[in-house]
Design a protein around this motif. Structure first.
Motif, PDB file in Angstrom:
ATOM      1  N   GLN A   4       0.823  -1.205   0.000  1.00 37.65           N
ATOM      2  CA  GLN A   4       0.000   0.000   0.000  1.00 37.65           C
ATOM      3  C   GLN A   4       0.858   1.256   0.000  1.00 37.65           C
ATOM      4  N   LYS A   5       0.451   2.248  -0.820  1.00 36.16           N
ATOM      5  CA  LYS A   5       1.166   3.517  -0.866  1.00 36.16           C
ATOM      6  C   LYS A   5       0.922   4.302   0.415  1.00 36.16           C
ATOM      7  N   LEU A   6       1.870   5.170   0.735  1.00 34.31           N
ATOM      8  CA  LEU A   6       1.711   6.073   1.866  1.00 34.31           C
ATOM      9  C   LEU A   6       1.464   7.484   1.342  1.00 34.31           C
ATOM     10  N   PHE A   7       0.574   8.219   2.025  1.00 34.25           N
ATOM     11  CA  PHE A   7       0.200   9.560   1.574  1.00 34.25           C
ATOM     12  C   PHE A   7       0.335  10.558   2.710  1.00 34.25           C
ATOM     13  N   ASP A   8       0.579  11.805   2.320  1.00 39.79           N
ATOM     14  CA  ASP A   8       0.421  12.923   3.246  1.00 39.79           C
ATOM     15  C   ASP A   8      -1.027  13.396   3.082  1.00 39.79           C
ATOM     16  N   THR A   9      -1.925  12.840   3.869  1.00 39.27           N
ATOM     17  CA  THR A   9      -3.353  13.028   3.668  1.00 39.27           C
ATOM     18  C   THR A   9      -3.762  14.487   3.857  1.00 39.27           C
ATOM     19  N   LYS A  10      -4.387  15.051   2.828  1.00 44.02           N
ATOM     20  CA  LYS A  10      -4.903  16.421   2.903  1.00 44.02           C
ATOM     21  C   LYS A  10      -6.374  16.399   3.309  1.00 44.02           C
ATOM     22  N   VAL A  11      -6.769  17.363   4.119  1.00 46.79           N
ATOM     23  CA  VAL A  11      -8.176  17.560   4.468  1.00 46.79           C
ATOM     24  C   VAL A  11      -8.585  18.924   3.927  1.00 46.79           C
ATOM     25  N   LEU A  12      -9.507  18.939   2.968  1.00 45.29           N
ATOM     26  CA  LEU A  12      -9.946  20.185   2.339  1.00 45.29           C
ATOM     27  C   LEU A  12     -11.388  20.466   2.735  1.00 45.29           C
ATOM     28  N   ARG A  13     -11.624  21.617   3.318  1.00 37.15           N
ATOM     29  CA  ARG A  13     -12.968  22.014   3.743  1.00 37.15           C
ATOM     30  C   ARG A  13     -13.767  22.465   2.532  1.00 37.15           C
ATOM     31  N   VAL A  14     -14.998  21.973   2.430  1.00 38.56           N
ATOM     32  CA  VAL A  14     -15.895  22.378   1.353  1.00 38.56           C
ATOM     33  C   VAL A  14     -17.221  22.844   1.957  1.00 38.56           C
ATOM     34  N   LYS A  15     -17.944  23.652   1.203  1.00 35.06           N
ATOM     35  CA  LYS A  15     -19.209  24.212   1.684  1.00 35.06           C
ATOM     36  C   LYS A  15     -20.362  23.594   0.897  1.00 35.06           C
ATOM     37  N   PRO A  16     -21.068  22.633   1.493  1.00 37.15           N
ATOM     38  CA  PRO A  16     -22.180  21.992   0.779  1.00 37.15           C
ATOM     39  C   PRO A  16     -23.233  22.986   0.309  1.00 37.15           C
ATOM     40  N   ALA A  25     -31.456  17.403 -12.352  1.00 37.86           N
ATOM     41  CA  ALA A  25     -30.058  16.974 -12.521  1.00 37.86           C
ATOM     42  C   ALA A  25     -29.875  15.486 -12.236  1.00 37.86           C
ATOM     43  N   PHE A  26     -30.638  14.938 -11.273  1.00 38.23           N
ATOM     44  CA  PHE A  26     -30.474  13.523 -10.950  1.00 38.23           C
ATOM     45  C   PHE A  26     -31.026  12.624 -12.063  1.00 38.23           C
ATOM     46  N   LEU A  27     -31.786  13.210 -12.974  1.00 39.04           N
ATOM     47  CA  LEU A  27     -32.270  12.457 -14.134  1.00 39.04           C
ATOM     48  C   LEU A  27     -31.366  12.650 -15.336  1.00 39.04           C
ATOM     49  N   ASP A  28     -31.118  13.924 -15.712  1.00 39.36           N
ATOM     50  CA  ASP A  28     -30.432  14.196 -16.988  1.00 39.36           C
ATOM     51  C   ASP A  28     -28.932  14.427 -16.863  1.00 39.36           C
ATOM     52  N   GLY A  29     -28.413  14.470 -15.623  1.00 43.83           N
ATOM     53  CA  GLY A  29     -26.970  14.600 -15.443  1.00 43.83           C
ATOM     54  C   GLY A  29     -26.435  16.012 -15.551  1.00 43.83           C
ATOM     55  N   SER A  30     -27.288  17.023 -15.472  1.00 43.85           N
ATOM     56  CA  SER A  30     -26.816  18.411 -15.523  1.00 43.85           C
ATOM     57  C   SER A  30     -25.799  18.665 -14.420  1.00 43.85           C
ATOM     58  N   LEU A  31     -24.753  19.397 -14.762  1.00 45.49           N
ATOM     59  CA  LEU A  31     -23.699  19.681 -13.782  1.00 45.49           C
ATOM     60  C   LEU A  31     -24.147  20.755 -12.794  1.00 45.49           C
ATOM     61  N   PRO A  32     -23.597  20.736 -11.590  1.00 49.07           N
ATOM     62  CA  PRO A  32     -23.987  21.729 -10.585  1.00 49.07           C
ATOM     63  C   PRO A  32     -23.313  23.073 -10.813  1.00 49.07           C
ATOM     64  N   THR A  33     -23.893  24.103 -10.208  1.00 51.87           N
ATOM     65  CA  THR A  33     -23.240  25.394 -10.086  1.00 51.87           C
ATOM     66  C   THR A  33     -22.611  25.452  -8.699  1.00 51.87           C
ATOM     67  N   ILE A  34     -21.318  25.845  -8.639  1.00 51.13           N
ATOM     68  CA  ILE A  34     -20.610  25.891  -7.357  1.00 51.13           C
ATOM     69  C   ILE A  34     -20.219  27.343  -7.096  1.00 51.13           C
ATOM     70  N   LEU A  35     -20.800  27.924  -6.050  1.00 44.23           N
ATOM     71  CA  LEU A  35     -20.654  29.359  -5.801  1.00 44.23           C
ATOM     72  C   LEU A  35     -19.394  29.716  -5.035  1.00 44.23           C
ATOM     73  N   ASP A  36     -18.845  28.780  -4.295  1.00 46.67           N
ATOM     74  CA  ASP A  36     -17.631  29.050  -3.500  1.00 46.67           C
ATOM     75  C   ASP A  36     -16.402  28.563  -4.257  1.00 46.67           C
ATOM     76  N   PRO A  37     -15.459  29.460  -4.607  1.00 44.81           N
ATOM     77  CA  PRO A  37     -14.295  29.059  -5.413  1.00 44.81           C
ATOM     78  C   PRO A  37     -13.446  27.972  -4.763  1.00 44.81           C
ATOM     79  N   ASN A  38     -13.224  28.044  -3.452  1.00 45.59           N
ATOM     80  CA  ASN A  38     -12.399  27.038  -2.789  1.00 45.59           C
ATOM     81  C   ASN A  38     -13.058  25.658  -2.820  1.00 45.59           C
ATOM     82  N   THR A  39     -14.377  25.647  -2.684  1.00 44.44           N
ATOM     83  CA  THR A  39     -15.101  24.380  -2.772  1.00 44.44           C
ATOM     84  C   THR A  39     -14.965  23.778  -4.164  1.00 44.44           C
TER      85      THR A  39
END
Length: 409
Positions: A4-16, A25-39
């Motif tokens: 197994q590889k070893l990683f420096d595990t990153k934890v990135l905070r996202v805003k649901p 979208a759950f039918l036709d697969g339309s992509l989401p709009t994401i308002l927070d750049p870091n997310t």
């Protein structure tokens, strides 16, 4: 398996709350709009790992945190098993962002007419998915024919059916949509341990074993998805979870009115199972767990007296115990350490899991992890609840956590 590889595990905070999907979208697969750049940056990095590498990513769902890799990639699935130290004959649920993605990526149908959207989903499921997807419902579908099947045999444990769901958590949905890859994802914990409902739980178990954890806050449901089999008659509830048995019967329509509950208590070593959670030790803290099974007796004073006797017996039978947790629900919610004799020099932690099914379900794994990993108790008493509504899923998990060390109460 390779090393197994070893990683420096990153934890990135996202805003649901910054992730927005269209109603279809759950039918036709339309992509989401994401308002927070870091997310968006974090999600696209996670999507790249899923889509372009064999590595895995931990991410929040509405149920528990999942450890995801491509359902289509043998090496990705192997890396899930490695990180968790999970038996490879334990099937994985494939998480999709839309029914369009199911058709394109798993069944290989790329030009279906909108009227054919549900072509690969039997009618027995239509009422359920029309109401409960996206959400904590997993259904079994037939594996596509050999010449068109893209699913890794490691995802399905080489069985004729596979498990699939569309999660409602916006972080999970966005990750799957942006990667455009069905994601195989069991809970993001070390195998046998209580499932993670916080990113910190994932980090505790998998730090160094995976490259990235998306931190989307606490999971709202708190137990895994409900798994149903509508390919047989009568249909089966294989695993109780985020939707109750009563939900399934009510929403499913006439076909589900006689839904049976899988009641297998043990599975043979060479027996194949159709869904996670049926075969191996699950949800278990390091500390011994004693589950108090609710009885018909509603007399609170009698129950308190009985618990005092059970408590004293456990202390007597386990002289090495130094720290004890009592997780209460209804009858023990006001118990005080001064009422418990014979606990000698033991430290006591008394906490409530909640006062209704949804609250108890949401708190269950987090409280088990808190008293086990942070408080480091030696013994955990848990007051069970009736096996109806959310109680069916709660008691399913607690019986496994207690290794069936159960006492009528």
């Amino acid at each position: 398996m390779s090393t197994q590889k070893l990683f420096d595990t990153k934890v990135l905070r996202v805003k649901p709350e910054s992730i927005k999907f269209s109603p279809n979208a759950f039918l036709d697969g339309s992509l989401p709009t994401i308002l927070d750049p870091n997310t968006e940056v974090a999600l696209r990095e996670a999507a790249r790992i899923i889509r372009d590498t064999d590595d895995t990513v931990a991410f929040p769902t509405e149920t528990v945190y999942g450890l995801g890799g491509s359902s289509l990639n043998d090496d990705s699935v192997l890396n899930i098993y490695k990180a968790k130290n999970r038996p490879s004959d334990n099937p994985l649920i494939s998480h999709i962002s839309s029914i369009d993605q199911l058709n394109r990526k798993i069944y290989g149908d790329t030009n279906l007419h909108p009227s054919e959207l549900l072509k690969h989903i039997p009618k027995s499921y239509h009422n359920l998915i029309n109401t409960l997807w996206p959400g904590p419902l997993t259904i079994l579908l037939p594996v596509p024919p050999h010449d068109t099947n893209t699913l890794s045999k490691l995802t399905t444990a080489d069985q004729p059916t596979f498990a699939v769901r569309i999660p409602s958590n916006p972080v999970a949905r966005a990750l799957i949509a942006l990667s455009d890859t069905p994601i195989a994802a069991p809970s993001a914990n070390a195998s046998t341990r209580p499932s993670p409902t916080l990113a910190s739980h994932v980090y505790h178990d998998l730090q160094g074993k995976i490259p990235l954890i998306l931190d989307g806050g606490a999971c709202k449901v708190g137990v895994e998805s409900t798994v149903v089999d509508g390919l047989c008659s009568p249909p089966l509830l294989l695993r109780p979870g985020g939707f109750t048995y009563e939900d399934i019967r009510y929403v499913g329509g006439e076909f589900w009115a006689n839904c049976k509950v899988e009641s297998t208590k043990s599975v043979k070593a060479d027996e194949k199972v159709r869904t996670p959670g049926m075969k191996y030790k699950h949800y278990a803290p390091s500390a011994k767990v004693v589950l108090l099974l609710p009885s018909d007796d509603k007399d609170k004073e009698k129950k308190l007296e009985l618990f005092k006797q059970l408590f004293s017996k456990e202390i007597h039978d386990n002289p090495g115990v130094q720290k004890i947790a009592i997780l209460t629900t209804k009858y023990l919610d006001n118990i005080k350490d001064s009422e418990l004799e014979n606990y000698k020099n033991c430290d006591l932690i008394i906490k409530t899991l909640g006062h209704d099914g949804e609250e108890i379900q949401a708190n269950l794994f987090a409280e088990l992890r808190q008293v086990d990993e942070t408080d480091k108790v030696d013994l955990i008493f848990v007051e069970g609840i009736p096996e109806e509504e959310e109680g069916l899923a709660v008691m399913n998990r607690l019986r496994k956590a207690a290794a069936n060390n159960c006492i009528a109460f």
